[in-house]
Design a protein around this motif. Sequence first.
Motif, PDB file in Angstrom:
ATOM      1  N   GLY A  80     -17.266  24.320  10.409  1.00  0.00           N
ATOM      2  CA  GLY A  80     -18.357  25.153   9.913  1.00  0.00           C
ATOM      3  C   GLY A  80     -18.298  25.371   8.415  1.00  0.00           C
ATOM      4  N   CYS A  81     -17.917  24.330   7.671  1.00  0.00           N
ATOM      5  CA  CYS A  81     -17.811  24.450   6.214  1.00  0.00           C
ATOM      6  C   CYS A  81     -18.487  23.256   5.549  1.00  0.00           C
ATOM      7  CB  CYS A  81     -16.350  24.542   5.793  1.00  0.00           C
ATOM      8  SG  CYS A  81     -15.374  23.076   6.161  1.00  0.00           S
ATOM      9  N   GLU A  82     -18.706  23.388   4.250  1.00  0.00           N
ATOM     10  CA  GLU A  82     -19.365  22.329   3.496  1.00  0.00           C
ATOM     11  C   GLU A  82     -18.427  21.162   3.196  1.00  0.00           C
ATOM     12  OE1 GLU A  82     -21.873  21.837  -0.669  1.00  0.00           O
ATOM     13  OE2 GLU A  82     -21.489  23.834   0.123  1.00  0.00           O
ATOM     14  N   MET A  83     -17.148  21.455   2.995  1.00  0.00           N
ATOM     15  CA  MET A  83     -16.194  20.412   2.630  1.00  0.00           C
ATOM     16  C   MET A  83     -14.814  20.745   3.185  1.00  0.00           C
ATOM     17  SD  MET A  83     -15.045  19.058  -1.166  1.00  0.00           S
ATOM     18  CE  MET A  83     -16.716  19.045  -1.752  1.00  0.00           C
ATOM     19  N   VAL A  84     -14.121  19.708   3.653  1.00  0.00           N
ATOM     20  CA  VAL A  84     -12.767  19.852   4.186  1.00  0.00           C
ATOM     21  C   VAL A  84     -11.781  19.322   3.148  1.00  0.00           C
ATOM     22  CG1 VAL A  84     -11.183  19.219   6.052  1.00  0.00           C
ATOM     23  CG2 VAL A  84     -13.623  19.511   6.524  1.00  0.00           C
ATOM     24  N   GLY A  85     -10.707  20.064   2.914  1.00  0.00           N
ATOM     25  CA  GLY A  85      -9.670  19.641   1.983  1.00  0.00           C
ATOM     26  C   GLY A  85      -8.350  19.407   2.688  1.00  0.00           C
ATOM     27  N   PHE A  86      -7.448  18.752   1.988  1.00  0.00           N
ATOM     28  CA  PHE A  86      -6.115  18.459   2.498  1.00  0.00           C
ATOM     29  C   PHE A  86      -5.293  19.740   2.447  1.00  0.00           C
ATOM     30  CE2 PHE A  86      -4.033  14.029   2.449  1.00  0.00           C
ATOM     31  CZ  PHE A  86      -3.307  14.302   3.589  1.00  0.00           C
ATOM     32  N   GLY A  87      -4.781  20.191   3.584  1.00  0.00           N
ATOM     33  CA  GLY A  87      -3.976  21.402   3.629  1.00  0.00           C
ATOM     34  C   GLY A  87      -2.495  21.143   3.778  1.00  0.00           C
ATOM     35  N   GLY A  88      -2.124  19.924   4.202  1.00  0.00           N
ATOM     36  CA  GLY A  88      -0.709  19.621   4.341  1.00  0.00           C
ATOM     37  C   GLY A  88      -0.445  18.452   5.258  1.00  0.00           C
ATOM     38  N   LEU A  89       0.800  18.044   5.269  1.00  0.00           N
ATOM     39  CA  LEU A  89       1.291  16.952   6.117  1.00  0.00           C
ATOM     40  C   LEU A  89       2.582  17.400   6.786  1.00  0.00           C
ATOM     41  CD1 LEU A  89       0.885  13.967   3.628  1.00  0.00           C
ATOM     42  CD2 LEU A  89      -0.381  14.264   5.762  1.00  0.00           C
ATOM     43  N   ASP A  90       2.780  16.974   8.012  1.00  0.00           N
ATOM     44  CA  ASP A  90       4.014  17.251   8.746  1.00  0.00           C
ATOM     45  C   ASP A  90       4.442  15.991   9.491  1.00  0.00           C
ATOM     46  OD1 ASP A  90       4.343  20.052   8.201  1.00  0.00           O
ATOM     47  OD2 ASP A  90       2.751  20.489   9.644  1.00  0.00           O
ATOM     48  N   GLU A  91       5.740  15.869   9.671  1.00  0.00           N
ATOM     49  CA  GLU A  91       6.321  14.836  10.524  1.00  0.00           C
ATOM     50  C   GLU A  91       5.837  13.429  10.197  1.00  0.00           C
ATOM     51  OE1 GLU A  91       6.129  15.915  14.696  1.00  0.00           O
ATOM     52  OE2 GLU A  91       6.146  18.040  14.161  1.00  0.00           O
ATOM     53  N   VAL A  92       5.600  13.132   8.922  1.00  0.00           N
ATOM     54  CA  VAL A  92       5.105  11.815   8.528  1.00  0.00           C
ATOM     55  C   VAL A  92       6.260  10.820   8.491  1.00  0.00           C
ATOM     56  CG1 VAL A  92       3.975  10.485   6.693  1.00  0.00           C
ATOM     57  CG2 VAL A  92       3.192  12.799   7.231  1.00  0.00           C
ATOM     58  N   ARG A  93       6.009   9.654   9.075  1.00  0.00           N
ATOM     59  CA  ARG A  93       6.983   8.566   9.069  1.00  0.00           C
ATOM     60  C   ARG A  93       6.248   7.280   8.733  1.00  0.00           C
ATOM     61  NH1 ARG A  93       9.417  12.453   9.015  1.00  0.00           N
ATOM     62  NH2 ARG A  93      11.080  13.191  10.350  1.00  0.00           N
ATOM     63  N   PHE A  94       6.892   6.448   7.904  1.00  0.00           N
ATOM     64  CA  PHE A  94       6.362   5.138   7.566  1.00  0.00           C
ATOM     65  C   PHE A  94       7.190   4.110   8.309  1.00  0.00           C
ATOM     66  CE2 PHE A  94       5.510   8.042   4.057  1.00  0.00           C
ATOM     67  CZ  PHE A  94       4.125   8.005   4.080  1.00  0.00           C
ATOM     68  N   ARG A  95       6.514   3.244   9.038  1.00  0.00           N
ATOM     69  CA  ARG A  95       7.212   2.341   9.945  1.00  0.00           C
ATOM     70  C   ARG A  95       6.937   0.864   9.681  1.00  0.00           C
ATOM     71  NH1 ARG A  95       9.656   5.761  13.048  1.00  0.00           N
ATOM     72  NH2 ARG A  95       8.697   7.673  13.786  1.00  0.00           N
ATOM     73  N   GLY A  96       6.101   0.577   8.671  1.00  0.00           N
ATOM     74  CA  GLY A  96       5.786  -0.811   8.367  1.00  0.00           C
ATOM     75  C   GLY A  96       5.051  -0.891   7.047  1.00  0.00           C
ATOM     76  N   THR A  97       4.679  -2.100   6.665  1.00  0.00           N
ATOM     77  CA  THR A  97       4.020  -2.317   5.384  1.00  0.00           C
ATOM     78  C   THR A  97       2.559  -2.716   5.577  1.00  0.00           C
ATOM     79  OG1 THR A  97       4.733  -4.619   5.336  1.00  0.00           O
ATOM     80  CG2 THR A  97       6.166  -3.003   4.253  1.00  0.00           C
ATOM     81  N   VAL A  98       1.777  -2.432   4.535  1.00  0.00           N
ATOM     82  CA  VAL A  98       0.377  -2.826   4.478  1.00  0.00           C
ATOM     83  C   VAL A  98       0.190  -3.539   3.147  1.00  0.00           C
ATOM     84  CG1 VAL A  98      -2.023  -2.039   4.541  1.00  0.00           C
ATOM     85  CG2 VAL A  98      -0.260  -0.763   5.798  1.00  0.00           C
ATOM     86  N   MET A 144       0.847  -1.190   0.000  1.00  0.00           N
ATOM     87  CA  MET A 144       0.000   0.000   0.000  1.00  0.00           C
ATOM     88  C   MET A 144       0.886   1.244   0.000  1.00  0.00           C
ATOM     89  SD  MET A 144      -2.917   1.044   2.785  1.00  0.00           S
ATOM     90  CE  MET A 144      -4.480   1.583   2.134  1.00  0.00           C
ATOM     91  N   PRO A 145       0.675   2.131  -0.967  1.00  0.00           N
ATOM     92  CA  PRO A 145       1.487   3.362  -0.988  1.00  0.00           C
ATOM     93  C   PRO A 145       1.271   4.207   0.273  1.00  0.00           C
ATOM     94  CG  PRO A 145       0.356   3.049  -3.080  1.00  0.00           C
ATOM     95  CD  PRO A 145      -0.222   2.055  -2.119  1.00  0.00           C
ATOM     96  N   GLY A 146       2.335   4.797   0.753  1.00  0.00           N
ATOM     97  CA  GLY A 146       2.246   5.640   1.946  1.00  0.00           C
ATOM     98  C   GLY A 146       1.269   6.785   1.772  1.00  0.00           C
ATOM     99  N   VAL A 147       1.210   7.339   0.571  1.00  0.00           N
ATOM    100  CA  VAL A 147       0.294   8.448   0.322  1.00  0.00           C
ATOM    101  C   VAL A 147      -1.159   8.011   0.510  1.00  0.00           C
ATOM    102  CG1 VAL A 147       0.156   8.122  -2.193  1.00  0.00           C
ATOM    103  CG2 VAL A 147      -0.141  10.392  -1.214  1.00  0.00           C
ATOM    104  N   ILE A 148      -1.460   6.744   0.244  1.00  0.00           N
ATOM    105  CA  ILE A 148      -2.822   6.242   0.443  1.00  0.00           C
ATOM    106  C   ILE A 148      -3.115   6.095   1.941  1.00  0.00           C
ATOM    107  CG2 ILE A 148      -4.423   4.342  -0.043  1.00  0.00           C
ATOM    108  CD1 ILE A 148      -3.778   6.063  -2.491  1.00  0.00           C
TER     109      ILE A 148
END
Length: 181
Positions: free
Chosen positions: A98-116, A74-78
């Motif tokens: 208080g909004c109709e839709m939430v969007g992706f604003g960013g990522l911080d401190e992401v670490r991948f530690r295993g596989t899926v 599984m890709p980390g981005v997924i």
Amino acid sequence: MSAKDPILDPLTLDFERPLARLEDIRKLIPQRDAIEQLTAVVYENLETNTVAGYRDVTDGEFWVSGHMPGLPLMPGVIMCEAAAQLASFFVQRNDLLGCEMVGFGGLDEVRFRGTVVPGDRLVIINQMIQVRRGRMIRARFQCFVGSGIVCEGQLIGVPIPVEALRASGLGGSTRLGGSTT
């Protein structure tokens, strides 16, 4: 934040009584088809702003044949997208922005530690650590397979200007904050 500091113990979650299944999730977030990354939501706590859900990973995922051929990982981005969708569900269900839709604003401190891999259940746990109504949310997230952490980090969610997009002609799809039928 680290695997030594879990938001919740994933082994304590009750997967037999989901709070929301796919049809309920679809009422609150717009992702559909191959990009839908939640199977169910199984826990929420408004006092701690914590939510947990999961994605049952199958052989039919769009990425299986190409990431990686003969060894589907599984890709980390997924994984990050699954965490973002869970955060969006929680924010919308509880009207935190208080909004109709939430969007992706960013990522911080992401670490991948295993596989899926196909056959795994990816358990996602989020905790909102900053909520600025009308502006943004910041959530800490952790993803697990069993009791092992496979991904962690922070994500930012922002309001999507749905009406402005519709007015500009960019939001012509009925799926943009509207009916999904």
